[in-house]
Design an enzyme around this catalytic site. Structure first.
Site, short mmCIF file in Angstrom:
data_model
loop_
_atom_site.label_atom_id
_atom_site.label_comp_id
_atom_site.label_asym_id
_atom_site.label_seq_id
_atom_site.Cartn_x
_atom_site.Cartn_y
_atom_site.Cartn_z
N LYS A 2 -2.63 5.65 -7.52
CA LYS A 2 -1.79 4.81 -8.36
C LYS A 2 -1.34 5.53 -9.64
O LYS A 2 -0.32 5.21 -10.22
CB LYS A 2 -2.54 3.52 -8.74
CG LYS A 2 -3.12 2.72 -7.58
CD LYS A 2 -2.03 2.10 -6.73
CE LYS A 2 -2.49 0.90 -5.91
NZ LYS A 2 -3.52 1.13 -4.90
C1 LIG Z 1 -3.66 0.63 -3.56
C2 LIG Z 1 -4.47 1.43 -2.62
C3 LIG Z 1 -4.15 1.51 -1.26
C4 LIG Z 1 -3.03 0.71 -0.65
O1 LIG Z 1 -1.76 1.11 -1.09
P1 LIG Z 1 -0.49 0.13 -0.90
O2 LIG Z 1 0.63 0.80 -1.60
O3 LIG Z 1 -0.88 -1.17 -1.53
O4 LIG Z 1 -0.28 -0.02 0.55
C5 LIG Z 1 -4.90 2.34 -0.46
N1 LIG Z 1 -5.93 3.06 -0.96
C6 LIG Z 1 -6.29 3.00 -2.27
C7 LIG Z 1 -7.44 3.80 -2.75
C8 LIG Z 1 -5.55 2.19 -3.14
O5 LIG Z 1 -5.90 2.14 -4.44
#
Ligand SMILES: *Cc1c(COP(=O)(O)O)cnc(C)c1O
Length: 467
Positions: free
Chosen positions: A112
């Site tokens: 993120k």
């Molecule tokens: C947010 C997240 C996901 C999922 O990603 P999306 O964009 O919501 O599909 C997968 N793995 C981790 C570690 C995350 O933080």
């Protein structure tokens, strides 16, 4: 570039307005009016760039002059200077036809950061230009919250409120969010699931009067910038892996929750990046896997799993994909979404389902499969997968053909999810930045999963900021 809503009632808005609007004012999601097409010669030139240079080129297609070139370059440099790896998102070979794309070298050890470091700087840039105070409201299954707070803390003119599901995030995720002693940061632990949090913020954003009154801004992947920033690493990884594997399909396996990350891959493909299969990896919350198999999208009972950041039933970015599946017919999308609201499911026809199967492969990890994958790869290759990445690797094993290569997105560092790693009887050592968290005091409010309670809390936070 102009952006439009998937539901057709917002048109002709530019890049900055798209960022600020977040959720489209008609309740839909914003998408580019026309997806830019990158010709093969240009791709060849892009393949030689550093991560930051590549980000600049890709962003430029969408920003189209709304931010002067030198300022956009500065924003990008600043955003990725906080990463611990010089390549930002390095690709590692784990075995012959399988690579991992390490997306966890940012400040909070999850992917993120790639979008949210940039979005934090962008909000600050806009706030300085316009003098507007930015009030960020977001929901998190754990990683977005930490990452968004880290992206904006200490920046003038920004306040942030994050909803997380009380007791349903990992210890490290909770500490990363709640150990920040800053009056402009508010953590609300709601008694409910991520879906409750996401529903509440979508309702608040859909209330246009309230949204304008408080200058409410989004950091969840309903914001198009999240998607845009994430397309960059698909290009980056593809170029590296394709160079050494000429003539082979390059697939991507993506641990999926809200369908944001995988949608970024879909967008990269639509822009002309010749990727092979896009593999949707889910855990027991496997609504998307069911959709790709049967053409029926039907959220059910929430389940807590070893990969909590993917514990999501209603994937908000799914609407962006529906828009393209329905050939950019916003009326048809609106009808399907209305139907979804009243009947709780979305069903596509046979022809559309064929297209879905062309666009995606899928595998839902169940039971011990996640932990077994972690143990097996640790034993065989000495690479420690986090439980989300392990879902991606398990899906690679199911969906990748032997003559193809696959890049699995490593979405988080294993230290964030020691609860799951310990179950594999593996002892890991924590990075310094994570170790430090355990001695700090926490700041959070525990509240009911209720829209009015959230509004009440926001008023307190914003009254402070008005002073
Ligand atoms: C947010 C997240 C996901 C999922 O990603 P999306 O964009 O919501 O599909 C997968 N793995 C981790 C570690 C995350 O933080």
């Amino acid at each position: 570039m102009n952006f439009v809503s998937t539901r057709g009632k917002v048109n002709n808005i530019g890049f900055i307005e798209t960022v600020l609007m977040g959720l489209a004012n008609d309740g839909g999601l914003l998408v580019p009016e026309k997806i830019p097409q990158i010709p093969a010669e240009k791709l060849e030139a892009l393949s030689k760039l550093t991560y930051q240079e590549l980000a600049f080129e890709i962003f430029s297609y969408f920003v189209e002059g709304e931010i002067p070139e030198n300022e956009l370059k500065e924003l990008i440099e600043k955003s990725y200077s906080t990463f611990r790896h010089p390549e930002v998102t390095p690709v590692k070979k784990v075995k012959d036809n399988m690579f991992v794309l390490e997306l966890f070298h940012g400040p909070t050890f999850a992917f993120k950061d790639i979008a949210l470091q940039f979005l934090g700087n962008l909000y600050s840039y806009v706030s300085k230009k316009t003098g507007e105070t930015i009030h960020i409201l977001g929901a998190t299954s754990g990683d977005t919250g930490a990452s968004a707070i880290e992206g904006v803390r200490g920046k003038e003119g920004i306040r942030i409120c994050i909803l997380h599901p009380h007791g349903k995030v990992s210890k490290v995720q909770e500490l990363q969010m709640t150990t920040i002693d800053d009056q402009s940061v508010l953590n609300l632990a709601i008694k409910g699931t991520f879906d409750d949090g996401q529903r509440i913020i979508k309702e608040l954003f859909a209330d246009v009067d309230l949204k304008n009154k408080y200058h409410l801004r989004a950091i969840n992947s309903i914001n198009f910038v999240r998607i845009l920033a994430q397309t960059v690493y698909y290009f980056y990884a593809y170029f590296q892996v394709a160079k050494e594997n000429e003539g082979k399909n390059v697939n991507f396996s993506v641990p999926t929750g809200n369908f944001g990350d995988i949608f970024a891959g879909y967008l990269a493909k639509k822009m002309g990046l010749p990727v092979g299969k896009l593999i949707v990896a889910t855990n027991e919350n496997n609504i998307l896997e069911g959709f790709i198999r049967d053409g029926i999208y039907k959220p059910g009972e929430f389940q807590s799993t070893y990969s909590p950041s993917m514990d999501i039933q209603v994937a908000s970015n799914f609407e962006r994909y529906l828009y393209y599946l329905l050939k950019e017919d916003s009326k048809a999308v609106s009808e399907l979404m209305e139907n979804f609201k009243s009947e709780g499911k979305i069903v596509v026809n046979t022809e559309q389902l064929l297209q879905v199967k062309k666009d995606f492969a899928a595998h839902g990890v169940v039971g011990e499969e996640c932990l077994q994958t972690i143990s097996k790869y640790y034993e065989d290759t000495n690479y420690l997968l986090d439980p989300h990445t392990a879902c991606g690797v398990a899906a690679y094993e199911q969906c990748n053909d032997s003559h193809e290569v696959c890049v699995t997105l490593a979405t988080a560092h294993p230290a964030k999810f020691n609860e799951s790693i310990e179950r594999c009887e593996i002892k890991q050592s924590f990075p310094e930045q994570i170790n430090e968290l355990f001695n700090k005091p926490q700041f959070l409010e525990v509240i009911e999963a209720d829209k009015n309670e959230v509004v009440h809390q926001l008023e307190t936070l914003f009254r402070f900021s008005a002073n």
